[in-house]
Design an enzyme around this catalytic site. Structure first.
Site: not given
Ligand code: G3P
Length: 245
Positions: A6, A33, A48
């Site tokens: 992640h 990801e 992000h």
């Protein structure tokens, strides 16, 4: 069950940086990801949030910066263990590092309210122009309009519905929305990853992947209830448990 790193190995390096992706590869990750944005001058980049507030301590919006401007900020500023400079990477540079080692690549498009008009086409063109990438690629977004535009542009690209603020009550309408864009995956928060919800998702024909799972106890629980993949900041630790098959 897939162990999906992640934002790279983000427990051990500043999230969504080249360092975090290199580390994830070294730790043996096969599934990745990461979050995709678009700069003012049209570059696909990985970060992000929509701003650099959290990572660089600067109130700078990605949408307002050219890539040259964006590159100047240290997005390792928030990472106390190692604040040596890291910059927002180009998507192309991230893909160069991880794609040769990847079974699966989850591009999460951040595009709430269509902040980045045209990002869908840009991303699809990027994926299609790199040999072997389309087969490994899965595109997710919290923004349903983004998924709809992606589907309108491509009948073949694999899409994932990304549930936000879901509850058990809201699961059925969400499954209908996922079906409406021809999604193959349904991604949901750990908070609502219960056996009944997972079986509903799977019965509806989707792969179920859960975010973000960072303890062995939760990972084993996810495996036991039939989850297909977990997003984790700790790709190495989870890998050691050989949660396979
Ligand atoms: O894509 C799964 C997970 O990363 C979604 O949550 O907030 O990390 O984008 P977030």
């Amino acid at each position: 069950m897939k162990i999906i790193s992640h934002r790279g190995a983000s427990a051990y390096a500043p999230e969504n940086t080249l360092k975090a992706f290199k580390l994830a590869v070294e730790m043996g990750s096969r599934d990745f990801e990461f979050d995709v944005h678009l700069t003012k001058d049209g570059e696909l980049v990985v970060h992000h949030d929509y701003t650099l507030e959290h990572t660089a301590g600067k109130h700078v919006k990605i949408v307002d910066c050219t890539y040259e401007e964006l590159k100047k900020f240290n997005v390792a500023w928030h990472y106390r263990a190692d604040r040596r400079p890291q910059h927002v990477p180009l998507l192309a540079d991230v893909i160069d590092i991880i794609a040769p080692h990847a079974d699966g690549l989850n591009f999460e498009v951040k595009n709430d309210g269509n902040l980045y008009p045209g990002i869908e086409k840009k991303l699809l063109d990027f994926i299609k122009h790199r040999a072997g990438l389309l087969e490994k690629s899965l595109i997710s977004s919290f923004d349903h309009g983004t998924l709809k535009r992606l589907r309108a542009l491509s009948h073949t690209v694999k899409l994932a519905y990304l549930g936000h603020g879901l509850s058990t009550m809201l699961l059925l309408p969400a499954l209908r929305k996922a079906r409406s864009v021809g999604a193959v995956n349904f991604h949901l928060a750990l908070r609502i990853a219960f056996k009944l919800n997972i079986s509903r998702i799977k019965k509806a024909g989707f792969n179920a992947c859960v975010y973000t799972v960072n303890t062995q106890k939760d990972a084993k629980r996810m495996q036991a209830i039939g989850v297909d993949g977990i997003f984790t900041n700790h790709p190495d630790i989870l890998g050691k448990w050989t949660l396979k098959g």
